[in-house]
Design an enzyme around this catalytic site. Structure first.
Site, mmCIF file in Angstrom:
data_model
loop_
_atom_site.group_PDB
_atom_site.id
_atom_site.type_symbol
_atom_site.label_atom_id
_atom_site.label_comp_id
_atom_site.label_asym_id
_atom_site.label_seq_id
_atom_site.Cartn_x
_atom_site.Cartn_y
_atom_site.Cartn_z
ATOM 1 N N ASP A 1 0.660 -0.881 -0.153
ATOM 2 C CA ASP A 1 -0.252 0.027 -0.169
ATOM 3 C C ASP A 1 0.437 1.388 -0.099
ATOM 4 O O ASP A 1 0.179 2.294 0.296
ATOM 5 C CB ASP A 1 -1.112 0.274 1.170
ATOM 6 C CG ASP A 1 0.121 0.251 2.704
ATOM 7 O OD1 ASP A 1 0.468 -1.329 2.430
ATOM 8 O OD2 ASP A 1 -0.025 0.909 3.830
ATOM 9 N N TYR B 1 0.806 0.787 16.163
ATOM 10 C CA TYR B 1 2.408 1.030 16.517
ATOM 11 C C TYR B 1 2.753 2.364 17.546
ATOM 12 O O TYR B 1 1.742 2.777 17.475
ATOM 13 C CB TYR B 1 3.192 2.514 15.412
ATOM 14 C CG TYR B 1 3.205 0.960 14.080
ATOM 15 C CD1 TYR B 1 4.875 0.722 13.906
ATOM 16 C CD2 TYR B 1 2.068 0.934 12.806
ATOM 17 C CE1 TYR B 1 4.401 -0.163 12.445
ATOM 18 C CE2 TYR B 1 2.452 0.075 12.034
ATOM 19 C CZ TYR B 1 3.598 -0.338 11.575
ATOM 20 O OH TYR B 1 3.826 -1.575 9.867
ATOM 21 N N ALA B 2 3.704 2.111 18.178
ATOM 22 C CA ALA B 2 3.901 3.105 19.063
ATOM 23 C C ALA B 2 4.445 4.346 18.760
ATOM 24 O O ALA B 2 5.128 4.002 18.114
ATOM 25 C CB ALA B 2 4.870 2.852 20.408
ATOM 26 N N LYS C 1 -0.277 -6.585 13.803
ATOM 27 C CA LYS C 1 1.484 -6.282 13.914
ATOM 28 C C LYS C 1 1.221 -4.671 14.098
ATOM 29 O O LYS C 1 1.014 -3.688 14.338
ATOM 30 C CB LYS C 1 1.203 -5.572 11.817
ATOM 31 C CG LYS C 1 1.750 -4.741 11.348
ATOM 32 C CD LYS C 1 1.995 -4.632 9.713
ATOM 33 C CE LYS C 1 3.575 -3.992 9.154
ATOM 34 N NZ LYS C 1 2.562 -3.531 7.812
ATOM 35 N N GLY D 1 2.239 2.920 -2.369
ATOM 36 C CA GLY D 1 2.121 3.688 -3.157
ATOM 37 C C GLY D 1 1.132 5.001 -3.020
ATOM 38 O O GLY D 1 1.750 6.239 -3.311
ATOM 39 N N THR E 1 1.503 6.395 -0.067
ATOM 40 C CA THR E 1 2.409 7.071 1.124
ATOM 41 C C THR E 1 3.970 7.415 0.472
ATOM 42 O O THR E 1 4.135 8.614 0.931
ATOM 43 C CB THR E 1 2.918 6.432 2.317
ATOM 44 O OG1 THR E 1 1.380 5.068 2.906
ATOM 45 C CG2 THR E 1 3.450 6.546 3.466
#
Length: 264
Positions: free
Chosen positions: A24, A143-144, A173, A26, A28
């Site tokens: 994905d 995420y952190a 994840k 592309g 970003t």
């Protein structure tokens, strides 16, 4: 977990272990190396042993003819690196749109500790509710990330993965903490399967050593993008990662099995 969710979860992994290749990026990063001819990359990584691939909804027509019968995940939010704040992930799709695009599962990115955390919590909660009604698994990328937060700190990562479970995700994840011992805390913070992100490529052996450490800590696999799709030989590096995730190979064994040289 309902029968539909369980069945579709099996489509994106193998025997409770997961090798997902997200592409994905592309949205970003733009059409970077490995994503211009995404058809060839998808064909290569699925031939190499990826269980599933992940893209934004608009790429779905380019995915299905090339994924060799493997699973497909549609990512539901995004941001760009040239925008005002790349941590400000905004919704780009819905569960219903993902189903129409032929998805076996959906994913949502959440930056725990960022200024955008409150809205992203609400977004993930809405997605898990909608997905549960349709029997679609949710991969929460928690995420952190935020002011003053160490993105590899095991305590922060443990909080992030637990948040994903609390909000109703089926698979989590997050970043790798750097070693197996500290990553055990992350894995033990949730009853859900935990897979690690790949991050920026650091060389084949380093990549495989991180995967080996995560698996030794009780992890369930990887969701690894750039280290795979930007590799000179995406099929070979996927085969190497698959050897660690699915066959319990060491980093050196995996390199040898895939025909990749050991860096010196």
């Amino acid at each position: 977990m309902n029968a539909g969710t369980r069945t579709r979860l099996d489509r994106i992994g193998t025997d409770g272990r997961y090798l997902v290749v997200p592409m994905d990026h592309g949205i970003t990063l733009g059409a970077v190396r490995g994503l211009k001819d995404i058809e060839s990359t998808i064909d290569a990584v699925t031939r190499g042993g990826a269980d599933s691939v992940l893209t934004q909804k608009g790429i779905a027509p380019r995915v299905h003819p090339n994924k060799n019968g493997k699973g497909y995940i549609v990512h539901l939010n995004g941001s760009t690196v040239i925008g005002p704040d790349s941590d400000d992930k905004r919704m780009t799709s819905t569960v219903e749109e993902a189903v129409r695009a032929g998805a076996d599962a959906v994913s949502v990115h959440l930056n725990v500790g960022s200024n955008h955390e409150p809205r992203q919590i609400e977004d993930l909660a809405r997605v898990t509710d909608a997905a549960s009604r349709l029997g679609i698994p949710v991969l929460a990328m928690t995420y952190a990330r935020g002011p003053g937060i160490d993105g590899h700190d095991p305590e922060s990562l443990g909080h992030a993965v637990r948040l994903g479970e609390e909000l109703g995700a089926d698979l989590i994840k997050t970043a790798y903490s750097g070693d197996a011992e500290s990553f055990e805390h992350v894995v033990e913070s949730t009853r859900l399967p935990v897979v690690i992100a790949g991050g920026a490529p650091e060389g084949d052996h380093a990549t495989l050593a991180a995967v080996r450490g995560a698996m030794d800590a009780g992890g369930a696999g990887v969701s690894m993008g750039r280290s795979i799709f930007q590799h000179d030989d995406p099929e070979a590096i996927t085969r190497a990662v698959a050897a660690v995730v699915h066959d319990d190979a060491s980093a050196d064994e995996a390199l040898d099995l895939a025909g990749l040289s050991v860096e010196v």
